[in-house]
Write a protein that holds these residues in place. Structure first.
Motif, PDB file in Angstrom:
ATOM      1  N   THR A 413       0.775  -1.292   0.067  1.00 31.76           N
ATOM      2  CA  THR A 413       0.216  -0.022  -0.042  1.00 31.76           C
ATOM      3  C   THR A 413       0.864   1.142   0.034  1.00 31.76           C
ATOM      4  OG1 THR A 413      -1.702  -1.302   1.276  1.00 31.76           O
ATOM      5  CG2 THR A 413      -2.024   1.389   1.218  1.00 31.76           C
ATOM      6  N   GLY A 414       0.571   2.248  -1.090  1.00 33.35           N
ATOM      7  CA  GLY A 414       1.424   3.271  -1.010  1.00 33.35           C
ATOM      8  C   GLY A 414       2.602   3.141  -2.158  1.00 33.35           C
ATOM      9  N   TYR A 415       2.736   1.978  -2.716  1.00 33.51           N
ATOM     10  CA  TYR A 415       3.837   1.299  -3.700  1.00 33.51           C
ATOM     11  C   TYR A 415       2.942   0.935  -5.047  1.00 33.51           C
ATOM     12  CZ  TYR A 415       7.371   1.380  -0.107  1.00 33.51           C
ATOM     13  OH  TYR A 415       8.258   1.698   0.827  1.00 33.51           O
ATOM     14  N   GLU A 416       1.675   1.333  -5.193  1.00 34.92           N
ATOM     15  CA  GLU A 416       1.002   0.905  -6.426  1.00 34.92           C
ATOM     16  C   GLU A 416       1.633   1.516  -7.591  1.00 34.92           C
ATOM     17  OE1 GLU A 416      -1.783   1.000  -2.911  1.00 34.92           O
ATOM     18  OE2 GLU A 416      -0.586   2.431  -3.744  1.00 34.92           O
ATOM     19  N   ASP A 417       2.240   2.418  -7.645  1.00 33.43           N
ATOM     20  CA  ASP A 417       2.658   3.247  -8.683  1.00 33.43           C
ATOM     21  C   ASP A 417       4.113   2.535  -9.564  1.00 33.43           C
ATOM     22  OD1 ASP A 417       0.641   4.903  -8.951  1.00 33.43           O
ATOM     23  OD2 ASP A 417       1.723   6.599  -8.042  1.00 33.43           O
ATOM     24  N   ILE A 418       4.524   1.874  -8.592  1.00 35.95           N
ATOM     25  CA  ILE A 418       5.895   1.158  -8.971  1.00 35.95           C
ATOM     26  C   ILE A 418       5.988  -0.403  -8.833  1.00 35.95           C
ATOM     27  CG2 ILE A 418       7.311   3.125  -8.270  1.00 35.95           C
ATOM     28  CD1 ILE A 418       8.166   1.670  -5.645  1.00 35.95           C
ATOM     29  N   ILE A 419       4.539  -0.969  -8.747  1.00 37.81           N
ATOM     30  CA  ILE A 419       4.461  -2.547  -8.812  1.00 37.81           C
ATOM     31  C   ILE A 419       5.318  -3.077 -10.156  1.00 37.81           C
ATOM     32  CG2 ILE A 419       2.879  -4.332  -9.259  1.00 37.81           C
ATOM     33  CD1 ILE A 419       2.756  -3.175  -6.383  1.00 37.81           C
ATOM     34  N   GLN A 420       6.052  -4.038 -10.035  1.00 42.16           N
ATOM     35  CA  GLN A 420       6.892  -4.649 -11.051  1.00 42.16           C
ATOM     36  C   GLN A 420       7.985  -3.914 -11.523  1.00 42.16           C
ATOM     37  OE1 GLN A 420       3.796  -6.054 -13.837  1.00 42.16           O
ATOM     38  NE2 GLN A 420       4.605  -7.875 -13.754  1.00 42.16           N
ATOM     39  N   GLU A 421       8.321  -2.714 -10.883  1.00 36.77           N
ATOM     40  CA  GLU A 421       9.520  -1.878 -11.483  1.00 36.77           C
ATOM     41  C   GLU A 421      10.859  -2.363 -10.609  1.00 36.77           C
ATOM     42  OE1 GLU A 421       8.503   2.149 -11.598  1.00 36.77           O
ATOM     43  OE2 GLU A 421       6.859   2.054 -12.881  1.00 36.77           O
ATOM     44  N   MET A 422      12.021  -2.389 -11.351  1.00 37.22           N
ATOM     45  CA  MET A 422      13.045  -2.728 -10.818  1.00 37.22           C
ATOM     46  C   MET A 422      13.441  -1.496 -10.173  1.00 37.22           C
ATOM     47  SD  MET A 422      15.394  -5.064 -10.131  1.00 37.22           S
ATOM     48  CE  MET A 422      15.342  -6.323 -10.980  1.00 37.22           C
ATOM     49  N   THR A 423      13.074  -1.076  -9.054  1.00 33.42           N
ATOM     50  CA  THR A 423      13.673   0.117  -8.407  1.00 33.42           C
ATOM     51  C   THR A 423      14.012  -0.426  -6.992  1.00 33.42           C
ATOM     52  OG1 THR A 423      11.312   0.672  -7.576  1.00 33.42           O
ATOM     53  CG2 THR A 423      12.207   1.443  -9.465  1.00 33.42           C
TER      54      THR A 423
END
Length: 647
Positions: A413-423
């Protein structure tokens, strides 16, 4: 006057052809006709049979036993929040928990009841109704009553909150040195309100139950009586009839799916759905939902197996499905199917190294060991496919899926914009999530307390250990990969997928259209091509949406303005040149040919020439131009084809 014939009949002339006919009226006395399929009598018969299985009545503390109450065994249905709120409001006027209409029916083996011989027959004298005493702590199957329990928990919390507020007020008054007359009245009122709440909460969990003998209820080897008991709700305000019909239909489809041979499972489920569609009375909403074959098949054969965590969600409510069925529902269901397929692969019966071996390989890989990296790559590849008979059973995830969802909600929750991103942020969150998931799986399945030798010596523990191993490897980012795994399917993940599709639905619909010609071609040689395309669209969704935005920014200024009303549209059509008229005629001929009665799947125009302008517009438009209900082609079809040519 008509002429009288010898046979006594009335001889009349037909107004159209002048033929003479004889009619003989049946003048015998009428006799009553009893219909064989009288629904009311059938229901009354079931009520009588269920009544014979009643062992007596008692009471339980449903708040204290809430975690042991098992809802949805024979008629699983989603909770309706509005109905729960109605019940909470009604509790303000008093709680009638000791009546046949409000008591909760439970289905239990009489051998489990310590005081089975002293149960009351009814609730006529609530003071004489005994408490139900059980010999063990096994779950208690409840036929209906989840709304009552949810409402009672909510009401109890409201009372506790009110009591705490009043207590603070009382303590504030007690801390004053001097009290005025008005303050004394207020203090007394606070004291009175606190006592009232204490009186309500003293026995708030005491609720009547009607005990049904499990052995008698299921004596015929089926659950017809149990299902009827679950549906026979005396509180009509719940309004769950549609959901009950839907769940029963899905259960029939699941039985057909599970009992069919491997190669015809989906066809068996589809045939069961057709039977449901063509029998019984249904309202327009339910009819529309049941005619979405892919939606019903996936919900019945995939999500239904995963238990209450999913079955009590909005995806199993008719109203939500009816209103959402045109909002990227096809892609949404395909993504759910892909996620369920992943769960089957993770619980595969194929041979796989143990958890301890994978942990050692991952540790060596991080240190740069090339052989470990090679082995992990091979294992990852082996996880991606397996034979149909090797796929795991989805029901095996039922007991842990809720806990895994809680981990996902708490971490992502709060990380929805970077789901699946290699960050770094997402990789760190995924690492926390992976640790929580592994710990939950090993603790729930009692693997953390077992040695490696004990696990190897027990086939069940060995199988569960392999699931944990695959989950560990799946949730560990691959070195050099551009994308990182998503959380395992759960309510949070489904909400994330749906909210993204709703937010970008216009763009997603356009992107899906890009793949229509590809699907038309590959469906002939690969039946599961749509799943591959859905996975591609979801994996690269952000890139696709960004590219679509860039294209529209570049193309939009170059396009002529669209007609805004019928007048400007007619002017634009009148200005069409000779080439446009030829294209229009070619498009019109194709449409007329596809609308003929002998054409199967008329909207599939993959075999038509792609050189004709507007052909792909016909292919991807949501409007059903091939519908036989379109009778006036000049009024309905002509403007559509003209608009396609103008575009």
């Amino acid at each position: 006057m008509p002429k009288r014939t010898k046979g006594g009949g009335s001889k009349t002339a037909n107004a159209e052809d002048g033929e003479m006919t004889n009619f003989h009226l049946d003048t015998r006395p009428l006799e009553p006709l009893v219909l064989e399929n009288d629904v009311a009598k059938m229901m009354q018969k079931l009520d009588t049979q269920v009544g014979k299985c009643k062992a007596g009545v008692a009471w339980i503390n449903i708040l204290a036993l809430s975690k042991r109450l098992k809802f949805g065994t024979y008629n699983d249905r989603a909770e309706n929040e509005s109905e729960t709120n109605k019940l909470v409001a009604s509790f303000r006027d008093g709680i009638m928990s000791m009546k046949d209409q409000t008591a909760i029916p439970i289905i239990i083996d009489i051998a489990r009841i310590k005081n089975a011989t002293s149960l009351s027959k009814d609730f006529l004298d609530p003071g004489d109704v005994p408490e139900l005493e059980l010999l063990n702590t096994d779950p208690i199957v409840v036929a209906s009553g989840q709304h009552r329990l949810t409402a009672l928990v909510k009401y109890k919390q409201q009372l506790d909150d009110e009591y705490n507020i009043l207590q603070k007020k009382r303590d504030k008054f007690r801390g004053m040195d001097k009290i005025s007359a008005d303050q004394m009245d207020t203090y007394n009122k606070v004291q009175f309100d606190m006592r009232v709440i204490m009186g309500i909460t003293a026995n708030i969990g005491k609720w009547g139950v009607i005990v049904y003998n499990e052995r008698k209820l299921l004596a015929k080897g089926n659950d017809d009586l149990a299902t009827h008991l679950s549906r026979n709700n005396a509180l009509p305000e719940y309004g769950e009839t549609d959901e009950e019909v839907l769940i029963i239909a899905f259960k029939r489809m699941l039985v057909a799916y599970d009992t069919a041979p491997e190669e015809s499972k989906r066809d068996a489920a589809a045939m069961a759905l057709v039977e449901v569609q063509t029998t019984g009375k249904k309202n327009a909403r339910l009819v529309k939902v049941l005619h979405h074959e892919m939606l019903c098949v996936v919900l019945a054969t995939q999500l239904l197996k995963l238990g209450p965590h999913f079955c009590r969600r909005r995806e199993f409510t008719v109203t939500w499905l009816f209103t959402s069925i045109r909002i990227c529902m096809g892609l949404y269901i395909m993504l759910i199917k892909i996620q369920c397929g992943l769960l089957q692969l993770l619980s595969s019966r194929k041979e796989f190294p143990s958890y301890n071996i994978i942990v050692r390989l991952l540790r060596d890989s991080e240190k740069g060991n090339k052989e470990a990296k090679k082995q992990l790559t091979t294992l990852r590849e082996s996880m991606r496919t397996c034979e149909e008979d090797e796929k795991g059973d989805l029901s095996g995830w039922m007991e842990v899926i809720g806990s895994l969802n809680e981990h996902a909600e708490g971490v992502f929750t709060g990380y929805e914009d970077i789901i699946q991103e290699m960050t770094p942020a997402y990789v760190t969150a995924l690492s926390i999530y992976r640790g929580s998931v592994i710990r939950t799986l090993r603790d729930t399945w009692s693997l953390s307390k077992k040695s490696e030798e004990e696990i190897k010596g027990n086939d069940i523990l060995k199988s569960l250990d392999r699931i944990v191993t695959r989950v560990t490897l799946h949730l560990t980012p691959e070195l050099g990969a551009q994308r990182v795994p998503e959380p395992i399917l759960g309510a949070w993940m489904m909400n994330y997928i749906w909210e993204y599709l709703v937010r970008t639905q216009v763009g997603i619909v356009e992107i899906c259209h890009w793949f229509e010609p590809l699907l038309d071609h590959f469906h002939r040689i690969e039946p599961d091509a749509d799943m591959a395309v859905a996975e591609i669209i979801w994996t690269y969704r952000k890139s696709f949406v960004m590219r679509l935005n860039n294209v529209m920014l570049n193309v939009a200024p170059q396009l002529p303005p669209r007609p805004k009303d019928k007048g400007t549209f007619d002017e634009a059509v009148a200005k069409m040149g000779e080439n446009e008229q030829v294209l229009y005629q070619a498009l019109h001929n194709i449409v007329m040919k596809r609308k003929q009665k002998n054409v199967i799947n008329p909207k599939n125009i993959a075999g038509e020439a792609r050189t004709i302008a507007g052909i792909m517009g016909l292919h991807v438009t949501a409007w059903d131009w091939a519908s036989p209900s379109i009778k006036n082609n000049t009024r309905d079809l002509l403007p559509t084809l003209q608009a396609l040519i103008l575009e």
